[in-house]
Enzyme design. Structure first.
Site, short mmCIF file in Angstrom:
data_model
loop_
_atom_site.label_atom_id
_atom_site.label_comp_id
_atom_site.label_asym_id
_atom_site.label_seq_id
_atom_site.Cartn_x
_atom_site.Cartn_y
_atom_site.Cartn_z
CD GLU A 255 3.28 5.56 40.82
OE1 GLU A 255 4.08 6.23 41.51
OE2 GLU A 255 3.48 4.39 40.49
CB CYS A 289 5.69 13.63 42.63
SG CYS A 289 6.33 12.65 41.28
P1 NAP Z 1 -4.73 16.39 42.49
O1 NAP Z 1 -5.37 17.63 42.94
O2 NAP Z 1 -4.80 15.20 43.38
O3 NAP Z 1 -5.36 16.05 41.05
C1 NAP Z 1 -4.93 14.95 40.30
C2 NAP Z 1 -6.04 14.52 39.38
O4 NAP Z 1 -7.15 14.13 40.17
C3 NAP Z 1 -6.53 15.61 38.43
O5 NAP Z 1 -6.90 15.03 37.20
C4 NAP Z 1 -7.76 16.13 39.15
O6 NAP Z 1 -8.71 16.67 38.26
C5 NAP Z 1 -8.30 14.85 39.74
N1 NAP Z 1 -9.17 15.03 40.90
C6 NAP Z 1 -9.13 15.99 41.85
N2 NAP Z 1 -10.12 15.79 42.75
C7 NAP Z 1 -10.78 14.68 42.37
C8 NAP Z 1 -11.92 13.97 42.87
N3 NAP Z 1 -12.55 14.35 43.99
N4 NAP Z 1 -12.34 12.87 42.21
C9 NAP Z 1 -11.71 12.48 41.08
N5 NAP Z 1 -10.65 13.10 40.54
C10 NAP Z 1 -10.19 14.19 41.19
O7 NAP Z 1 -3.18 16.59 42.17
P2 NAP Z 1 -2.52 17.67 41.24
O8 NAP Z 1 -2.51 18.97 41.96
O9 NAP Z 1 -3.10 17.62 39.89
O10 NAP Z 1 -1.04 17.10 41.11
C11 NAP Z 1 -0.07 17.28 42.07
C12 NAP Z 1 0.04 16.07 42.97
O11 NAP Z 1 0.32 14.91 42.18
C13 NAP Z 1 1.21 16.20 43.94
O12 NAP Z 1 0.81 15.72 45.19
C14 NAP Z 1 2.27 15.30 43.32
O13 NAP Z 1 3.21 14.79 44.24
C15 NAP Z 1 1.42 14.21 42.75
N6 NAP Z 1 2.16 13.49 41.72
C16 NAP Z 1 2.65 12.26 42.02
C17 NAP Z 1 3.40 11.56 41.08
C18 NAP Z 1 3.93 10.18 41.37
O14 NAP Z 1 4.37 9.52 40.43
N7 NAP Z 1 3.89 9.72 42.61
C19 NAP Z 1 3.65 12.15 39.83
C20 NAP Z 1 3.16 13.42 39.55
C21 NAP Z 1 2.41 14.08 40.52
P3 NAP Z 1 -8.77 18.24 37.91
O15 NAP Z 1 -7.35 18.72 37.83
O16 NAP Z 1 -9.49 18.26 36.61
O17 NAP Z 1 -9.52 18.88 39.02
#
Ligand code: NAP
Length: 482
Positions: A255, A289
């Site tokens: 997602e 999102c």
């Molecule tokens: P993110 O930076 O991709 O982080 C998401 C999760 O991944 C967090 O738990 C983060 O951990 C972890 N993570 C980051 N780098 C990683 C790596 N190299 N290896 C493993 N895990 C890793 O996204 P975010 O800033 O938290 O959330 C915003 C994004 O989520 C936006 O792009 C939004 O559109 C998307 N989103 C999509 C949906 C959907 O249903 N399509 C719903 C909600 C959000 P840490 O935070 O602990 O670093």
């Protein structure tokens, strides 16, 4: 965290195999509204993450051996506890994520609806199909739980992102290890405590918290006992995790990010469209999102739309500046505030026009002004960015073909919105738009029974309803000689 009435919900360590695993190393969690720490949480060790996967694997057979109704009893108890503890949970979310209590309460109630829906619908997801076969054979297709499931979730919806994955997997008979964002671990840990109180068997639901997402992610995507990995987060991180899953050919659900077009045709109810654009764009301070990311407005009504929008956004801004009736919450961190500054700066440099706002707020915490930018075009960085903040980006178009071309001019395809009173267009526009979810004169899309998810680089797989449970099931075809 002193404001939480039931202090038993405030946990500071990972929940593995039914126990809380304290360590000496900690990481700090901040309140985005003040920038001040609200607590320290114990860093999970890699050894403990491996233990969590092992515990999930050990509990898997017994959990999948229960009937859907038996698993449903645990799930419904969990949902009830979520509702009973909604006030405390909403306070935890407010403190660590910054959303208003009202938004947090809505998220908790929505999450409980997901659990109940999965509990009620698991049985039907397990249906057997008898398929055509030769006369001397009987061919049946069964659905089986895929097995141990790992998941990583983001900070923007600290409750529903956890629940949407965990409860679908658990209803399907899969045990779970989940890592929430290190920015919002307290909500996930409170949810783990509620699973404990719901008497979920040991090892069936585990939550690991730590600040080294990469190292934890490597275990969750590559451990040989993991059958399925489910991720919600940004597209760049999703791509990386997909590549990690490829080695073990794990089942995945992704997602990912969105860049939603919000198309307003000249024949639309403009007042309705303006209200909906504001509600969609500013929900969770723009950190959603499915937020309206690009407002595509038909040229003949664009001036009038922008004027109405600006007057309402100015009122929000005035309230924020005066410190009264603040309806717009903080962004998650300083990095997010800096991103807004650079999006505004670049848009102006590239020729767009700043109409309202455009600055960080001069208060403590991570606040940015509600901002309107007009005359954005498809070559500008703002058009091609997932904003994730309170910036309205206005793009003008002429005619339906142009609107569709602009809407589809994105690598992402999560959600989209169309405002029109032309009934023929209401019927015909959906197949032309490359999005997984579409609202027509409606910007509130969330529905636990519907398939939530995107196309293109917004990911694969769906959450919600029977579609969500199917993500955690495999087919098994059995051919028996008669
Ligand atoms: P993110 O930076 O991709 O982080 C998401 C999760 O991944 C967090 O738990 C983060 O951990 C972890 N993570 C980051 N780098 C990683 C790596 N190299 N290896 C493993 N895990 C890793 O996204 P975010 O800033 O938290 O959330 C915003 C994004 O989520 C936006 O792009 C939004 O559109 C998307 N989103 C999509 C949906 C959907 O249903 N399509 C719903 C909600 C959000 P840490 O935070 O602990 O670093």
């Amino acid at each position: 965290m002193q404001s939480i009435i039931n202090q038993n919900l405030v946990k500071y360590a990972s929940y593995i195999n039914g126990e809380w695993c304290d360590n000496e190393l900690n990481f700090r969690v901040e309140n985005p509204a003040t920038g001040k720490p609200i607590g320290q949480v114990s860093e999970v060790s890699i050894h403990e993450v491996i233990n969590a996967v092992d515990a999930a694997a050990q509990s898997q057979l017994a959990w999948q051996g229960l009937s859907c109704n038996e698993r449903g009893v645990f799930l419904k108890r969990w949902a009830r506890l979520l509702k009973e503890n909604a006030q405390d949970l909403s306070q935890i979310m407010h403190l660590e994520q910054g959303k208003s209590i009202e938004e947090a309460l809505g998220e908790i109630s929505h999450s409980a609806d997901y659990i109940e829906l999965y509990a009620d619908n698991a049985e039907s997801a397990f249906r057997c199909d008898s398929v055509a076969s030769a006369n001397h054979q009987q061919s049946i297709v069964y659905r089986r739980p895929v097995g141990v499931t790992t998941a990583i979730t983001p900070w923007n919806f600290p409750c529903s992102m956890v629940i949407r994955k965990a409860s679908a997997a658990l209803a399907a008979g899969c045990s779970v290890v989940l890592k929430p964002s290190d920015l919002t671990p307290f909500t996930a840990l409170a949810i783990a405590e509620l699973s404990h109180l719901a008497e979920m068997p040991k090892g069936v639901f585990n939550v690991v918290v730590g600040s080294d997402a990469q190292a934890i992610g490597e275990v969750l995507t590559q451990h040989p006992k993991v059958a399925k990995f489910s991720f919600t987060g940004s597209t760049p991180v999703g791509k990386k995790l997909l590549a990690q899953c490829a080695e073990g050919v794990k089942r995945t659900s992704m997602e990912l990010g969105g860049n939603a077009p919000f198309i307003v045709f000249a024949d639309a109810d403009i007042e309705l469209a303006v209200e909906a654009a504001i509600a969609s764009r500013l929900r969770n301070s723009g950190q959603t999102c499915i937020c309206a990311n690009r407002l595509l407005i038909e040229d003949s009504i664009a001036d009038s739309f922008v004027e109405k929008l600006c007057s309402k956004v100015e009122a929000i801004l005035k309230d924020s500046r005066s410190g009264k009736n603040i309806s717009l919450g903080p962004l998650i961190d300083q990095q997010a505030v800096c991103k807004m500054e650079s999006l505004v700066h670049n848009a102006i440099q590239e020729g767009a026009k700043l109409m309202v706002g455009g600055n960080r707020q001069q208060t403590e915490g991570h606040f940015f002004e509600a901002t309107v930018i007009d005359h954005v075009t498809k070559n500008m960085s703002l058009f091609n960015s997932e904003i994730f903040g309170p910036i309205f980006s206005i793009v003008r178009f002429e005619g339906e073909q142009h609107a569709v071309e602009l809407a589809n001019h994105s690598a992402l395809g999560l959600s989209g919105y169309v405002y029109t009173n032309n009934q023929e267009r209401q019927r015909s526009i959906a197949p032309k738009l490359q999005v997984g979810m579409l609202g027509i004169n409606e910007a509130r899309l969330s529905n636990p029974a519907a398939p939530f998810g995107g196309v293109k680089q917004s990911g694969m797989g769906r959450e919600g309803g029977v579609f969500g449970i199917e993500e955690y099931l495999d087919y098994q075809y059995v051919c028996t000689a008669k």
